[in-house]
Design a protein around this motif. Structure first.
Motif, PDB file in Angstrom:
ATOM      1  N   LEU A  47     -15.124   8.557  41.458  1.00 35.23           N
ATOM      2  CA  LEU A  47     -14.022   9.521  41.469  1.00 35.23           C
ATOM      3  C   LEU A  47     -12.702   8.835  41.816  1.00 35.23           C
ATOM      4  CD1 LEU A  47     -15.889  12.445  43.241  1.00 35.23           C
ATOM      5  CD2 LEU A  47     -14.913  12.555  40.943  1.00 35.23           C
ATOM      6  N   LEU A  50     -11.144   7.240  38.953  1.00 40.77           N
ATOM      7  CA  LEU A  50     -10.473   8.174  38.046  1.00 40.77           C
ATOM      8  C   LEU A  50      -9.081   8.560  38.542  1.00 40.77           C
ATOM      9  CD1 LEU A  50     -13.463  10.575  37.287  1.00 40.77           C
ATOM     10  CD2 LEU A  50     -12.498   8.857  35.747  1.00 40.77           C
ATOM     11  N   THR A 213     -16.046  14.832  34.669  1.00 39.86           N
ATOM     12  CA  THR A 213     -14.755  14.142  34.590  1.00 39.86           C
ATOM     13  C   THR A 213     -13.791  14.879  33.671  1.00 39.86           C
ATOM     14  OG1 THR A 213     -15.551  12.663  32.833  1.00 39.86           O
ATOM     15  CG2 THR A 213     -15.816  11.912  35.098  1.00 39.86           C
TER      16      THR A 213
END
Length: 227
Positions: A47, A50, A213
């Motif tokens: 995460l 991202l 995502t």
């Protein structure tokens, strides 16, 4: 990075993963029954890669004797024994405190939870209004369906989920709203995203993460900046 957050009744250890940019929306990452395991830490890293600022609290911090050996043959049995000692209301309030810490950064907040954390995240979302919720096969959902979550939510379930069993249809019916996305994965059991061989379903895991995502990018984009 590890720090402590004031819950109002003590200092809770939390783990932080920062994005490369050093800034980004916050994600409250809530653990399975195995704690902030290597797997949860990997998802936190994913995460952060991202562009999210990820916080994973040690939900078991109020308990003693919680160390879990992920290679032990009795891992599941021991983890169940540990989680049975958790005070649910305190776990919710501790998680809310962690979310409020993230909210103080003023960059948006979301919740991602797995199994135990999937149900806990649902409860937290009902009382604290994050921007988005992602729940993987929330184990406590059958007893939380009277709560209302207004945040756009993504739910993942294995069609062969032995743990949720007959409750799965009732859960899906209760949470099936226009703002929610619900996916079922043929042949996948409970905890299918966990890489341990006893649980993992590679195809379901990969597809669910892709959907996660994409969902986060729509509802909690990393390029939206401070609000």
């Amino acid at each position: 990075m590890t720090l402590e957050i004031d819950t109002g009744t003590g200092l809770m250890p939390v783990h932080i993963w920062e994005p490369t940019s050093g800034t980004g929306p916050g994600i409250l990452l809530l653990q399975e029954i195995f704690g902030v395991s290597d797997y949860i830490q990997q998802r936190a890293f994913d995460l952060a890669a991202l562009g999210y600022y990820v916080l994973a609290p040690e939900i078991y911090w109020r308990l003693d004797d919680t160390e879990l050996d992920e290679s032990a043959p009795d891992l599941l049995e021991r983890a169940v024994a540990v989680v049975s000692r958790v005070d649910w209301d305190l776990a919710v309030s501790d998680s809310v405190a962690a979310l409020e810490y993230l909210r103080g950064r003023d960059e948006g907040v979301g919740i991602v939870g797995f199994c135990f954390g999937g149900g806990l995240g649902y409860n937290v979302a009902a009382v604290s209004q994050p921007d988005v919720l992602v729940s993987y096969y929330g184990s406590a959902l059958p007893r939380l369906l009277d709560l209302q979550v207004d945040a756009p939510s993504l739910h993942h379930f294995g069609d062969a989920d032995v743990y949720l069993g007959d409750d799965l249809e009732r859960i899906i019916k209760a949470i099936d709203t226009p703002d929610n996305e619900i996916y079922r994965y043929p042949g996948a059991d409970h905890a299918f995203d966990n890489p341990l061989p006893a649980f993992h379903h590679a195809d379901a895991s990969a597809l669910a993460w892709q959907r996660t995502t994409e969902f986060l990018s729509r509802h909690l984009p990393t390029d939206r900046g401070p609000r």
